[in-house]
Design an enzyme around this catalytic site. Structure first.
Site, PDB file in Angstrom:
ATOM      1  N   HIS A 122       1.060  -1.308   0.004  1.00  0.00           N
ATOM      2  CA  HIS A 122       0.090   0.057   0.018  1.00  0.00           C
ATOM      3  C   HIS A 122       0.901   1.285  -0.112  1.00  0.00           C
ATOM      4  O   HIS A 122       1.991   1.117   0.291  1.00  0.00           O
ATOM      5  CB  HIS A 122      -0.829   0.026   1.400  1.00  0.00           C
ATOM      6  CG  HIS A 122      -0.108   0.126   2.505  1.00  0.00           C
ATOM      7  ND1 HIS A 122       0.613  -1.052   3.238  1.00  0.00           N
ATOM      8  CD2 HIS A 122       0.118   1.352   3.339  1.00  0.00           C
ATOM      9  CE1 HIS A 122       1.339  -0.506   4.229  1.00  0.00           C
ATOM     10  NE2 HIS A 122       0.961   0.960   4.219  1.00  0.00           N
ATOM     11  N   ASP A 138       0.762   5.098   1.952  1.00  0.00           N
ATOM     12  CA  ASP A 138      -0.028   5.784   3.082  1.00  0.00           C
ATOM     13  C   ASP A 138      -0.508   6.980   2.641  1.00  0.00           C
ATOM     14  O   ASP A 138      -0.130   7.782   1.861  1.00  0.00           O
ATOM     15  CB  ASP A 138       1.214   6.190   4.155  1.00  0.00           C
ATOM     16  CG  ASP A 138       1.905   5.132   4.883  1.00  0.00           C
ATOM     17  OD1 ASP A 138       1.169   3.732   4.799  1.00  0.00           O
ATOM     18  OD2 ASP A 138       2.830   5.178   5.438  1.00  0.00           O
ATOM     19  N   HIS A 182       4.676   0.261   0.006  1.00  0.00           N
ATOM     20  CA  HIS A 182       5.689  -0.619   0.926  1.00  0.00           C
ATOM     21  C   HIS A 182       4.654  -1.837   1.338  1.00  0.00           C
ATOM     22  O   HIS A 182       3.649  -1.636   1.219  1.00  0.00           O
ATOM     23  CB  HIS A 182       6.266   0.315   1.765  1.00  0.00           C
ATOM     24  CG  HIS A 182       5.132   1.310   2.757  1.00  0.00           C
ATOM     25  ND1 HIS A 182       4.644   2.287   2.113  1.00  0.00           N
ATOM     26  CD2 HIS A 182       4.667   1.072   4.024  1.00  0.00           C
ATOM     27  CE1 HIS A 182       3.758   2.862   3.061  1.00  0.00           C
ATOM     28  NE2 HIS A 182       3.684   1.911   4.185  1.00  0.00           N
ATOM     29  N   ARG A 221       7.846  -8.942  15.576  1.00  0.00           N
ATOM     30  CA  ARG A 221       8.396  -7.515  15.073  1.00  0.00           C
ATOM     31  C   ARG A 221       7.425  -6.519  15.536  1.00  0.00           C
ATOM     32  O   ARG A 221       6.184  -6.783  15.744  1.00  0.00           O
ATOM     33  CB  ARG A 221       8.441  -7.593  13.654  1.00  0.00           C
ATOM     34  CG  ARG A 221       8.811  -6.160  13.091  1.00  0.00           C
ATOM     35  CD  ARG A 221       9.367  -6.412  11.593  1.00  0.00           C
ATOM     36  NE  ARG A 221       9.600  -4.952  11.057  1.00  0.00           N
ATOM     37  CZ  ARG A 221       8.753  -4.128  10.526  1.00  0.00           C
ATOM     38  NH1 ARG A 221       7.647  -4.606  10.392  1.00  0.00           N
ATOM     39  NH2 ARG A 221       9.262  -2.987  10.130  1.00  0.00           N
TER      40      ARG A 221
HETATM   41  C1  OGA Z   1       1.782   0.954   8.004  1.00  0.00           C
HETATM   42  C2  OGA Z   1       2.853   0.048   7.609  1.00  0.00           C
HETATM   43  C3  OGA Z   1       4.617  -1.297   7.958  1.00  0.00           C
HETATM   44  C4  OGA Z   1       5.372  -1.818   9.214  1.00  0.00           C
HETATM   45  O1  OGA Z   1       1.173   0.702   9.268  1.00  0.00           O
HETATM   46  O2  OGA Z   1       1.155   1.639   7.431  1.00  0.00           O
HETATM   47  O3  OGA Z   1       3.249   0.400   6.374  1.00  0.00           O
HETATM   48  O4  OGA Z   1       6.825  -1.969   8.975  1.00  0.00           O
HETATM   49  N1  OGA Z   1       3.552  -0.557   8.588  1.00  0.00           N
HETATM   50  O5  OGA Z   1       4.758  -1.911  10.067  1.00  0.00           O
HETATM   51 NI    NI Z   2       2.105   2.087   5.740  1.00  0.00          NI
END
Ligand code: OGA
Ligand code: NI
Length: 339
Positions: A207, A209, A264, A274
């Site tokens: 996606h 942001d 990403h 994580r």
């Molecule tokens: C998000 C995202 C990535 C992550 O919350 O929008 O891209 O590394 N998270 O958690």
């Molecule tokens: Ni994100």
């Protein structure tokens, strides 16, 4: 750069690319220039010597692990996540799923203290850790946004940051917890995370942001990947001492397409849990999203029509996580076909 290798997720390619690292201790025109370059080429960079106190980060992380370590039935009391609260696997409103559980907050202090009641046995401690952290990352986001404006030669250098510091800013904060793939974890039918095959799973699907700017920090476990324009995925090595900064859709619109809102995703591919904490700087709902005059020239006419964040948010909520939305706001939709 090394040779692309097959990615266990689908048939995509991975490439080891060094993502830009910006040292904020030397703030000035050179840093502004480097930030602009990274935002144009990647829409993504890491910042080091960012000035956010270690103590604030540690306290926030501790509170998050405390919460996610609770039994599933306890955690559910802080849900559902639409619009704010605890969510498990379901992302957004339209059926997107991932191997993630999360807490979603509006950054307004009143909302934080209200939410803390269902999250922590010591709500005051939780909300104070969170307010401290949010204040610090908001400050960092503003510094970065001001440097961006400076590097773009925009006269009003607070044109972007004033949107996220506005009293009615619609900024959000998200704690993501990616449990490790099965093996020695709870396999009982009551566990929320059951069927996994070993190796890479999608934690948080591809996606961009939607907001202005994202400031993300994770523990020392990898999983975040960014997508380059050519569809190649670049793993971002974890570094708990730095912050990842990424351009959101609104900043792409406000820079008239000069900055790219990077796509990403996060994979769960480790033996260790994580934890990521993401601050999404957003404007007030009724703020009009337009480019500062310096971004629009006869050679570079407006790419997008003016729109409000409320309008953009509504469309975002109506689409799937991975859908592109910004092209629905093009000034001349016809031009799209020629591009
Ligand atoms: C998000 C995202 C990535 C992550 O919350 O929008 O891209 O590394 N998270 O958690
Ligand atoms: Ni994100």
């Amino acid at each position: 750069m090394v040779v692309a290798s097959p990615n266990p997720i689908g048939s995509e390619k991975l490439r080891a690319v060094e993502v830009p690292i910006i040292d904020l201790s030397a703030r000035g025109p050179k840093v502004a220039e480097l930030i602009v370059k990274a935002s144009q080429e990647y829409g993504f960079f890491k910042v080091i010597n960012h000035g956010v106190a270690e103590d604030l980060i540690r306290k926030m992380e501790e509170e998050s692990f405390n919460f996610f370590g609770k039994p599933a039935s306890e955690k559910k009391k802080a849900g559902p996540a639409q619009p704010f609260g605890y969510g498990c696997k379901n992302i957004g409103f339209n059926g997107d799923m991932g191997e993630v559980e999360y807490l979603l907050f509006n950054t307004n202090p009143h909302c934080i203290s209200q939410r803390s009641e269902t999250i922590s046995n010591d709500p005051t401690k939780f909300s104070s850790a969170m307010s401290g952290y949010i204040q610090a990352v908001t400050h960092l986001a503003c510094e970065v946004l001001d440097l961006m404006a400076e590097g773009l030669w925009v006269h009003d250098t607070s044109v972007f940051s004033s949107l996220i510091t506005h009293l009615d800013s619609d900024s959000v904060f998200r704690l993501n917890h990616y449990p490790p793939p099965l093996k020695d974890r709870d396999t009982s039918p009551s566990s929320s995370f059951q069927i996994h095959h070993q190796g890479n799973n999608i934690g948080f699907g591809e996606h961009s942001d939607p907001q202005i700017l994202t400031i993300l920090r994770s523990n020392d476990v990898g999983g975040l990947q960014i997508c380059l324009g050519d569809g190649v995925w670049v793993p971002v090595p974890p570094d708990p001492t730095s912050f990842c900064v990424n351009v959101g859709d609104l900043l792409q619109a406000m820079t008239n397409g000069r900055f790219v809102s990077v796509r990403h995703r996060a994979l769960t591919n480790s033996d260790k849990p994580r934890m990521s904490m993401a601050y999404f700087g957003a404007p007030p709902l009724h703020a009009l999203i337009t480019s500062p005059p310096e971004m629009v020239t006869p050679e570079r006419p407006s790419l997008y029509r003016p729109f409000t964040w409320a309008e953009y948010k509504e469309i975002t909520y109506s689409l799937r996580l991975g859908d592109s939305r910004l092209n629905l706001f093009k000034a001349c939709p016809d031009k799209e076909a020629q591009e």
